[in-house]
Design an enzyme around this catalytic site. Sequence first.
Site, PDB file in Angstrom:
ATOM      1  N   HIS A  62     -23.729  -3.891  18.362  1.00 21.67           N
ATOM      2  CA  HIS A  62     -22.814  -3.669  17.136  1.00 21.67           C
ATOM      3  C   HIS A  62     -21.584  -3.022  17.618  1.00 21.67           C
ATOM      4  O   HIS A  62     -21.578  -2.393  18.556  1.00 21.67           O
ATOM      5  CB  HIS A  62     -23.580  -2.679  16.527  1.00 21.67           C
ATOM      6  CG  HIS A  62     -24.279  -1.576  16.834  1.00 21.67           C
ATOM      7  ND1 HIS A  62     -25.331  -1.554  17.719  1.00 21.67           N
ATOM      8  CD2 HIS A  62     -23.786  -0.211  16.781  1.00 21.67           C
ATOM      9  CE1 HIS A  62     -25.436  -0.111  18.069  1.00 21.67           C
ATOM     10  NE2 HIS A  62     -24.631   0.791  17.672  1.00 21.67           N
ATOM     11  N   HIS A  71     -18.626  -0.422  16.067  1.00 19.67           N
ATOM     12  CA  HIS A  71     -18.313   0.592  15.039  1.00 19.67           C
ATOM     13  C   HIS A  71     -16.900   0.312  14.638  1.00 19.67           C
ATOM     14  O   HIS A  71     -15.955   0.389  15.702  1.00 19.67           O
ATOM     15  CB  HIS A  71     -18.458   1.949  15.564  1.00 19.67           C
ATOM     16  CG  HIS A  71     -19.951   2.246  16.002  1.00 19.67           C
ATOM     17  ND1 HIS A  71     -20.713   3.227  15.312  1.00 19.67           N
ATOM     18  CD2 HIS A  71     -20.443   2.075  17.102  1.00 19.67           C
ATOM     19  CE1 HIS A  71     -21.717   3.394  15.625  1.00 19.67           C
ATOM     20  NE2 HIS A  71     -21.857   2.691  16.928  1.00 19.67           N
TER      21      HIS A  71
HETATM   22  P1  5GP Z   1     -25.266   3.573  18.663  1.00 23.18           P
HETATM   23  O1  5GP Z   1     -25.516   4.940  18.708  1.00 23.18           O
HETATM   24  O2  5GP Z   1     -26.250   2.788  18.895  1.00 23.18           O
HETATM   25  O3  5GP Z   1     -23.840   3.305  19.128  1.00 23.18           O
HETATM   26  O4  5GP Z   1     -25.014   3.457  16.991  1.00 23.18           O
HETATM   27  C1  5GP Z   1     -26.065   3.308  15.953  1.00 23.18           C
HETATM   28  C2  5GP Z   1     -25.419   3.454  14.508  1.00 23.18           C
HETATM   29  O5  5GP Z   1     -26.590   2.963  13.603  1.00 23.18           O
HETATM   30  C3  5GP Z   1     -25.237   5.175  14.356  1.00 23.18           C
HETATM   31  O6  5GP Z   1     -24.358   5.264  14.211  1.00 23.18           O
HETATM   32  C4  5GP Z   1     -26.335   5.075  13.000  1.00 23.18           C
HETATM   33  O7  5GP Z   1     -26.033   6.108  12.231  1.00 23.18           O
HETATM   34  C5  5GP Z   1     -26.582   3.837  12.689  1.00 23.18           C
HETATM   35  N1  5GP Z   1     -28.018   3.685  12.159  1.00 23.18           N
HETATM   36  C6  5GP Z   1     -29.033   3.834  12.410  1.00 23.18           C
HETATM   37  N2  5GP Z   1     -29.940   3.471  11.753  1.00 23.18           N
HETATM   38  C7  5GP Z   1     -29.414   2.698  10.639  1.00 23.18           C
HETATM   39  C8  5GP Z   1     -29.797   2.349   9.407  1.00 23.18           C
HETATM   40  O8  5GP Z   1     -30.922   2.116   8.934  1.00 23.18           O
HETATM   41  N3  5GP Z   1     -28.734   1.760   8.475  1.00 23.18           N
HETATM   42  C9  5GP Z   1     -27.730   1.891   8.842  1.00 23.18           C
HETATM   43  N4  5GP Z   1     -26.912   1.391   7.899  1.00 23.18           N
HETATM   44  N5  5GP Z   1     -27.050   2.471   9.914  1.00 23.18           N
HETATM   45  C10 5GP Z   1     -27.927   2.774  10.911  1.00 23.18           C
END
Ligand code: 5GP
Length: 131
Positions: free
Chosen positions: A97, A99
């Site tokens: 993903h 951001h």
């Molecule tokens: P990472 O830390 O892997 O780069 O980002 C994962 C992101 O996914 C985090 O910013 C977190 O807030 C978001 N996230 C985790 N679970 C969910 C969810 O169930 N729904 C949504 N919309 N975002 C999520």
Amino acid sequence: MCIFCKIIAGEIPSAKVYEDEYVLAILDISQVTYGHTLVLPKKHCTDILDVDQETMMHIASILPNLSKKIVSNTKALGCNILSNQGEVAGQTVNHLHFHIIPRYGSDDSIVINFNESKKQDLDEVLKTIKG
Ligand code: 5GP
Ligand code: ZN
């Protein structure tokens, strides 16, 4: 099935910002700044080390216009586009993903520091990277 695959399948609700055949963009549940959006491929892959070229092309093709729309409609001044690859880099959800984090000013709840570590011999680094 990973949590983002469950969101893509509609098993977990999400606030959809954009959707097409290949890509889904949703509001991050934890808004680092107003409008913080996640862009995910519908096809599961762990990270950019795992993604196939076609899937990545679809993500890349929507990122500029989606970012422009988000920045313009939130009246942000710019945005960060970040993608964490692996736990060591801060990845918490193992589905690729990106951001999109709109930026409003220096007191936004996000800190990114590019601090130089020890001086490197760039020729040596280049040799290592090129393999
Ligand atoms: P990472 O830390 O892997 O780069 O980002 C994962 C992101 O996914 C985090 O910013 C977190 O807030 C978001 N996230 C985790 N679970 C969910 C969810 O169930 N729904 C949504 N919309 N975002 C999520
Ligand atoms: Zn997944």
